[in-house]
Motif scaffolding. Structure first.
Motif, PDB file in Angstrom:
ATOM      1  N   ARG A   1       0.827  -1.202   0.000  1.00  0.00           N
ATOM      2  CA  ARG A   1       0.000   0.000   0.000  1.00  0.00           C
ATOM      3  C   ARG A   1       0.868   1.260   0.000  1.00  0.00           C
ATOM      4  O   ARG A   1       0.514   2.272  -0.612  1.00  0.00           O
ATOM      5  CB  ARG A   1      -0.948  -0.020   1.198  1.00  0.00           C
TER       6      ARG A   1
ATOM      7  N   ALA B   1       2.024   1.740  -3.520  1.00  0.00           N
ATOM      8  CA  ALA B   1       0.943   2.284  -4.339  1.00  0.00           C
ATOM      9  C   ALA B   1       0.835   3.799  -4.192  1.00  0.00           C
ATOM     10  O   ALA B   1       0.561   4.514  -5.167  1.00  0.00           O
ATOM     11  CB  ALA B   1      -0.382   1.623  -3.955  1.00  0.00           C
ATOM     12  N   GLU B   2       1.061   4.307  -2.991  1.00  0.00           N
ATOM     13  CA  GLU B   2       0.886   5.730  -2.723  1.00  0.00           C
ATOM     14  C   GLU B   2       2.119   6.570  -3.035  1.00  0.00           C
ATOM     15  O   GLU B   2       2.032   7.791  -3.148  1.00  0.00           O
ATOM     16  CB  GLU B   2       0.497   5.935  -1.259  1.00  0.00           C
TER      17      GLU B   2
ATOM     18  N   GLU C   1      -1.772  -5.134  -7.415  1.00  0.00           N
ATOM     19  CA  GLU C   1      -2.673  -4.026  -7.101  1.00  0.00           C
ATOM     20  C   GLU C   1      -1.896  -2.741  -6.839  1.00  0.00           C
ATOM     21  O   GLU C   1      -2.304  -1.652  -7.252  1.00  0.00           O
ATOM     22  CB  GLU C   1      -3.538  -4.381  -5.885  1.00  0.00           C
TER      23      GLU C   1
ATOM     24  N   LYS D   1      -0.663  -1.240 -10.102  1.00  0.00           N
ATOM     25  CA  LYS D   1      -1.730  -0.640 -10.913  1.00  0.00           C
ATOM     26  C   LYS D   1      -1.946   0.818 -10.530  1.00  0.00           C
ATOM     27  O   LYS D   1      -2.341   1.639 -11.361  1.00  0.00           O
ATOM     28  CB  LYS D   1      -3.030  -1.417 -10.723  1.00  0.00           C
ATOM     29  N   THR D   2      -1.688   1.143  -9.269  1.00  0.00           N
ATOM     30  CA  THR D   2      -1.877   2.519  -8.785  1.00  0.00           C
ATOM     31  C   THR D   2      -0.604   3.344  -8.902  1.00  0.00           C
ATOM     32  O   THR D   2      -0.643   4.525  -9.250  1.00  0.00           O
ATOM     33  CB  THR D   2      -2.340   2.508  -7.316  1.00  0.00           C
ATOM     34  N   ASN D   3       0.542   2.716  -8.606  1.00  0.00           N
ATOM     35  CA  ASN D   3       1.823   3.426  -8.645  1.00  0.00           C
ATOM     36  C   ASN D   3       2.141   3.892 -10.068  1.00  0.00           C
ATOM     37  O   ASN D   3       1.844   3.205 -11.038  1.00  0.00           O
ATOM     38  CB  ASN D   3       2.940   2.490  -8.141  1.00  0.00           C
ATOM     39  N   ARG D   4       2.776   5.048 -10.173  1.00  0.00           N
ATOM     40  CA  ARG D   4       3.157   5.591 -11.482  1.00  0.00           C
ATOM     41  C   ARG D   4       4.645   5.895 -11.591  1.00  0.00           C
ATOM     42  O   ARG D   4       5.102   6.333 -12.651  1.00  0.00           O
ATOM     43  CB  ARG D   4       2.365   6.885 -11.751  1.00  0.00           C
TER      44      ARG D   4
END
Length: 303
Positions: free
Chosen positions: A50, A53-54, A79, A82-85
């Motif tokens: 998590r 991801a953030e 998951e 998918k959020t991480n850039r």
């Protein structure tokens, strides 16, 4: 404050340490996170995912040597990605992914906007995994893809799988580094890879250390380096049944290519610094003209 790094090897991570890692990720103060061979609970792994991801600063994520140890952890990592850039390099060396695990991870890898380096060495992959990886090496102009790929020590991949990879490498518009060391490739696969290297316009480094090659492979690779203009600069052939003489011949040819490129680069630099140099070819001549105000104008006249 510039983003720093967190590197921990072979330790059992406490809840407090996990919290510190996650806080640093969320504060965007970490560029490199490396947890190599560490022990952490399922809950702790979820918290780290998590945090990944953030994070907007994390560029390199190393979860080597068994960190991603089961399907549930693969799902959590997928998951997060998918959020991480921001992650550019993902290293999962020594994780028992198998083809099934890679199938779960692949959708996140395929859509990630920044990922350019992937290490799936010793991940128990087979031919189905190779098919997924080939999708991360898109052909010219299709979309961005991997620039560095490591598939060391995946003996479950057959010659059919390696052949599929060779085709993808030949047409990839991005790949620069390919590490296939310690796979039982043999001379047949080496021949396919030689064709791929001859076709590729970008591949600069190929690691074939300890891959069961003989002088037959070396001769094929020598002919490729000698007769085809490739981007290849480094070819690693250690721990194979190849004569030192053949290895030296290949090395010398690759070195000559580097020297020629350096000479061409110096000539280009010299032309850029000296605007009075005219370039000629069979069809036209570049002629330098100056205006009365001292401005330089280039005019092309047909000969």
């Amino acid at each position: 404050m510039l983003p720093g790094s967190i590197q921990i090897s072979g330790e059992t991570l406490s809840g407090a340490e996990i919290r510190d890692i996650c806080e640093s990720l969320r504060e965007n103060s970490v560029r490199l996170l490396s947890l190599r061979g560490c022990q952490l609970s399922e809950r702790g792994f979820g918290h780290v995912c998590r945090g990944v991801a953030e994070s907007r600063s994390l560029a390199q994520l190393n979860l080597n040597l068994g960190i991603v140890s089961n399907i549930n952890r693969v799902k959590q990592l997928a998951e997060a990605l998918k959020t991480n850039r921001s992650v550019q390099s993902l290293f999962l060396h020594g994780s028992p992914l198998t083809d099934a695990g890679l199938a779960l991870l692949n959708p996140a890898l395929s859509i990630h906007p920044s990922l350019v380096a992937l290490d799936l060495g010793d991940c128990m992959l087979g031919d189905e995994g190779i098919n997924l990886i080939c999708g991360l090496l898109p052909p010219d102009g299709a979309k961005s893809g991997l620039k560095e790929l490591t598939l060391s020590a995946n003996p479950g991949i057959t010659s059919k799988g390696w052949g599929r990879l060779a085709i993808a490498v030949a047409h990839s518009s991005q790949l620069r580094v390919l590490n296939l060391d310690y796979n039982p490739l043999g001379d047949q696969v080496a021949g396919m890879l030689a064709v791929a290297v001859a076709s590729s316009r970008t591949l600069e480094v190929l690691d074939l250390e300890g891959t069961g090659l003989t002088n037959q492979s070396a001769q094929t690779l020598l002919d490729m380096v000698e007769n085809y203009p490739t981007a290849l600069r480094t070819l690693i052939l250690a721990e194979n049944n190849i004569s030192p003489e053949l290895q030296q011949q290949i090395s010398d040819l690759l070195s000559e290519g580097e020297e020629e490129e350096e000479t061409e680069a110096h000539e280009v630099t010299a032309r850029e610094k000296n605007p009075w140099i005219c370039q000629n070819n069979s069809s036209s001549q570049m002629v330098l003209m100056t205006s009365g105000l001292g401005d330089s104008l280039l005019a092309e006249t047909e000969m």
